[in-house]
Design a protein around this motif. Structure first.
Motif, PDB file in Angstrom:
ATOM      1  N   LEU A 181      25.837 -19.546 -14.454  1.00 31.15           N
ATOM      2  CA  LEU A 181      26.974 -20.415 -14.159  1.00 31.15           C
ATOM      3  C   LEU A 181      27.028 -20.760 -12.674  1.00 31.15           C
ATOM      4  O   LEU A 181      27.378 -21.888 -12.301  1.00 31.15           O
ATOM      5  CB  LEU A 181      28.270 -19.730 -14.592  1.00 31.15           C
ATOM      6  CG  LEU A 181      28.479 -19.569 -16.105  1.00 31.15           C
ATOM      7  CD1 LEU A 181      29.736 -18.762 -16.381  1.00 31.15           C
ATOM      8  CD2 LEU A 181      28.558 -20.922 -16.793  1.00 31.15           C
ATOM      9  N   GLY A 184      24.610 -23.421 -12.059  1.00 30.22           N
ATOM     10  CA  GLY A 184      25.127 -24.684 -12.576  1.00 30.22           C
ATOM     11  C   GLY A 184      26.173 -25.291 -11.649  1.00 30.22           C
ATOM     12  O   GLY A 184      26.264 -26.517 -11.518  1.00 30.22           O
ATOM     13  N   ALA A 185      26.960 -24.443 -10.989  1.00 36.00           N
ATOM     14  CA  ALA A 185      28.021 -24.929 -10.109  1.00 36.00           C
ATOM     15  C   ALA A 185      27.499 -25.323  -8.740  1.00 36.00           C
ATOM     16  O   ALA A 185      27.959 -26.322  -8.157  1.00 36.00           O
ATOM     17  CB  ALA A 185      29.101 -23.859  -9.956  1.00 36.00           C
ATOM     18  N   SER A 212      36.510 -28.839  -6.881  1.00 32.82           N
ATOM     19  CA  SER A 212      35.226 -28.781  -7.591  1.00 32.82           C
ATOM     20  C   SER A 212      34.727 -27.356  -7.798  1.00 32.82           C
ATOM     21  O   SER A 212      33.558 -27.139  -8.091  1.00 32.82           O
ATOM     22  CB  SER A 212      34.175 -29.574  -6.806  1.00 32.82           C
ATOM     23  OG  SER A 212      34.003 -29.014  -5.505  1.00 32.82           O
ATOM     24  N   TYR A 213      35.614 -26.375  -7.674  1.00 34.82           N
ATOM     25  CA  TYR A 213      35.201 -24.979  -7.728  1.00 34.82           C
ATOM     26  C   TYR A 213      35.373 -24.346  -9.120  1.00 34.82           C
ATOM     27  O   TYR A 213      35.147 -23.150  -9.276  1.00 34.82           O
ATOM     28  CB  TYR A 213      36.010 -24.148  -6.734  1.00 34.82           C
ATOM     29  CG  TYR A 213      35.768 -24.469  -5.270  1.00 34.82           C
ATOM     30  CD1 TYR A 213      34.703 -25.270  -4.877  1.00 34.82           C
ATOM     31  CD2 TYR A 213      36.618 -23.978  -4.295  1.00 34.82           C
ATOM     32  CE1 TYR A 213      34.495 -25.578  -3.541  1.00 34.82           C
ATOM     33  CE2 TYR A 213      36.418 -24.275  -2.941  1.00 34.82           C
ATOM     34  CZ  TYR A 213      35.358 -25.077  -2.586  1.00 34.82           C
ATOM     35  OH  TYR A 213      35.158 -25.371  -1.262  1.00 34.82           O
ATOM     36  N   GLY A 214      35.789 -25.107 -10.102  1.00 34.14           N
ATOM     37  CA  GLY A 214      36.123 -24.520 -11.403  1.00 34.14           C
ATOM     38  C   GLY A 214      35.034 -23.651 -11.998  1.00 34.14           C
ATOM     39  O   GLY A 214      35.253 -22.480 -12.328  1.00 34.14           O
ATOM     40  N   LEU A 215      33.833 -24.207 -12.161  1.00 37.66           N
ATOM     41  CA  LEU A 215      32.724 -23.461 -12.748  1.00 37.66           C
ATOM     42  C   LEU A 215      32.311 -22.300 -11.851  1.00 37.66           C
ATOM     43  O   LEU A 215      31.935 -21.230 -12.344  1.00 37.66           O
ATOM     44  CB  LEU A 215      31.534 -24.401 -12.976  1.00 37.66           C
ATOM     45  CG  LEU A 215      30.347 -23.826 -13.754  1.00 37.66           C
ATOM     46  CD1 LEU A 215      30.778 -23.370 -15.138  1.00 37.66           C
ATOM     47  CD2 LEU A 215      29.240 -24.873 -13.859  1.00 37.66           C
ATOM     48  N   LEU A 216      32.414 -22.503 -10.524  1.00 33.70           N
ATOM     49  CA  LEU A 216      32.052 -21.434  -9.586  1.00 33.70           C
ATOM     50  C   LEU A 216      32.974 -20.231  -9.751  1.00 33.70           C
ATOM     51  O   LEU A 216      32.521 -19.081  -9.736  1.00 33.70           O
ATOM     52  CB  LEU A 216      32.101 -21.971  -8.160  1.00 33.70           C
ATOM     53  CG  LEU A 216      31.699 -21.007  -7.046  1.00 33.70           C
ATOM     54  CD1 LEU A 216      30.942 -21.756  -5.943  1.00 33.70           C
ATOM     55  CD2 LEU A 216      32.911 -20.319  -6.433  1.00 33.70           C
ATOM     56  N   LEU A 218      34.586 -19.313 -12.424  1.00 30.01           N
ATOM     57  CA  LEU A 218      34.226 -18.656 -13.680  1.00 30.01           C
ATOM     58  C   LEU A 218      32.995 -17.782 -13.489  1.00 30.01           C
ATOM     59  O   LEU A 218      32.920 -16.661 -14.004  1.00 30.01           O
ATOM     60  CB  LEU A 218      33.966 -19.705 -14.760  1.00 30.01           C
ATOM     61  CG  LEU A 218      33.611 -19.196 -16.156  1.00 30.01           C
ATOM     62  CD1 LEU A 218      34.745 -18.343 -16.725  1.00 30.01           C
ATOM     63  CD2 LEU A 218      33.293 -20.359 -17.094  1.00 30.01           C
ATOM     64  N   ALA A 219      32.019 -18.298 -12.724  1.00 32.44           N
ATOM     65  CA  ALA A 219      30.817 -17.517 -12.429  1.00 32.44           C
ATOM     66  C   ALA A 219      31.161 -16.249 -11.661  1.00 32.44           C
ATOM     67  O   ALA A 219      30.615 -15.179 -11.937  1.00 32.44           O
ATOM     68  CB  ALA A 219      29.833 -18.366 -11.623  1.00 32.44           C
TER      69      ALA A 219
END
Length: 494
Positions: A181, A184-185, A212-216, A218-219
């Protein structure tokens, strides 16, 4: 077309290379010596390997750079942790010599696995890339899976090894998912960036808006879960009591001291440096883990009847105390955390050294009832164990008090005084089960026919060194904490 050879620097991993080479030499030499493989040279070679590793690490003190294409950090932080891990490995090796000989299970593989595990821990502390961090994690984890079940005739040891392996694999899956993840981020797994236009996590956070940090984020959650298993934070602690109870005591001591130090070192480098800009997002996670870990570890330790399980839950509680230093996200928090972990390592290694001696052959005497009147059978061992327990409880004049003082102070400075209040309350709860062991040793009579307590020279030496360190650092802690403050983590651009 001109081929430009890459500039390869191995100084950052020289200590790890020394341990791996020593382990391979031990295995090859023991294969040629046949029945003589149980000689004194096995632990001697391991000790030499650790001493060489310490020497090579200290040669790099003062460096602050990235090596191996930005995958490894050669900085004061990594060197400080590396030296501490080598000392822990050395003490565990000395303790294991007599333990394995007494139980008739000494094999060259044991010392080689110890060397491999410590090398993996060292690499994890220096890792500046999530892939390297994962490889290091797996290196020391696989070695420890085998070491936990090294007593092949012990069903408890085999069960503990299997539980540790299964839950360790589970944690590795979380960590790998976090890496995927993060890639991906960010488009990279490197914390700082490896140059040539290859940006890392730090550069991504500096050049992109918070939206823009959403996926980061989660990671980060999955990465914290993966490392949470290794530091034995609740609710990822399920393997700890069984693994500590079933493993040989020298291995348990190495796990308690070394694994925590390596995993927390990786956590500090990841959260307090690479992800410092999103600290408001990961701090609630760490606060929740710290509070729950302190409470659960302290409360469940009260009802245990096995001394090794008491120390296991104590280790869980201490993980919560250390997390208070991590959430501070400051230089004081970083230095206080590694100071705490190093001093805790000395103390817990000493405690398990005493447990290894008192447990007898095959560790048959590790229940609380087996410690009745130990003071009258071996006053020095009882006094040493009392000292270690008091230090774990955080009693003044011991180094455990100073350790809690620095991490709690860092949390208060960051504004999290209410988390420290929980830590103080749980410390008071923890004092109860430590004092419970001491009451049994001093105030109850020894049973008739109880085994005679004997300790060899190496075990006595390990206990003595740990006891001296616990007292001396409790009275004169300035040099060590000064070194911890100078052990700066590499930061991009400096």
């Amino acid at each position: 077309m001109t081929f430009i050879a890459p500039h390869v620097q191995l100084g950052g991993i020289a200590p790890e290379v020394a341990l791996v080479v020593t382990a391979l030499i031990m295995i090859v030499v023991s294969a040629f010596l046949g029945e003589r493989r149980l000689s004194w040279y096995l632990p001697a070679m391991a000790v030499i390997g650790f001493l060489i590793s310490i020497y090579l690490a200290l040669q790099g003190w003062g460096q602050n750079e990235l090596q191996l294409a930005g995958a490894v950090a050669a900085d004061g932080f990594a060197i400080f942790v590396t030296v501490a891990l080598a000392v822990f490995g050395l003490l565990s090796t000395l303790l294991a010599r007599e333990y394995l000989t007494r139980d008739g299970i000494e094999e060259p593989e044991f010392y080689a696995l110890v060397l491999f595990s410590v090398a993996g821990m060292m690499l994890m502390a220096a890792a500046a890339d999530l892939i390297v961090m994962f490889l290091a994690l797996e290196t020391f984890s696989v070695a420890l899976y085998v070491l936990v079940g090294f007593r092949r005739g012990s069903l408890a040891g085999q069960e503990a090894s299997m539980k540790y392996f299964l839950l360790g694999a589970f944690s590795s899956a979380f960590f790998l998912l976090g890496i995927a993840l993060m890639y991906g981020a960010v488009g990279s797994t490197n914390l700082y960036g490896s140059g040539a236009g290859n940006a890392g996590i730090v550069q991504f956070l500096q050049s992109n808006p918070p939206g823009s940090y959403g996926l980061l984020i989660l990671a980060v959650g999955f990465l914290v879960i993966g490392l949470g298993f290794k530091v034995a934070a609740v609710p990822f602690h399920m393997w700890t009591p069984d693994a500590y109870q079933g493993a040989p005591s020298p291995v348990t001591g190495l796990m308690a001291a070394g694994t925590k130090l390596a995993a927390f070192a990786a956590l500090l480098r990841l959260l307090n440096v690479a992800l410092f800009q999103v600290r408001l997002d990961w701090r609630p996670i760490i606060i929740g883990l710290a509070i729950v870990t302190m409470v659960v570890g302290s409360v469940l330790a009260v009802v245990q009847e096995d001394v090794k399980r008491v120390l296991a839950y104590s280790s869980i509680a201490h993980a919560g105390f250390v997390l208070t230093g991590v959430l501070a996200a400051s230089d004081r928090g970083v230095s206080g955390t590694i100071f705490y972990l190093v001093t805790y390592g000395f103390t817990v290694l000493g405690a398990f050294a005493v447990v290894a001696v008192l447990g007898g052959r095959n560790e048959r005497f590790v229940r609380l009832s087996d410690y009745k009147g130990i003071f009258y059978a071996s006053p020095l061992l009882a006094a040493a164990l009392s000292l270690f327990l008091l230090s774990l409880a955080g009693v003044p004049v011991t180094v455990g008090f100073i350790g809690k003082l620095v991490v709690f102070g860092a949390a208060i400075e960051a504004g999290y005084w209410w988390v420290v209040v929980v830590g103080v309350i749980t410390s008071a709860i923890a004092a109860f089960f430590y004092l419970r062991i001491m009451v049994v040793m001093y105030m109850q009579e020894r049973d008739e026919g109880a085994p005679v307590v004997t300790a060899g020279a190496l075990a006595k030496g390990v206990v003595a060194l740990a006891a001296v360190g616990t007292v001396v650092l409790g009275l004169y802690w300035a040099p060590l904490i000064d070194a911890a403050e100078k052990a700066h983590i590499f930061y991009a651009g400096g």
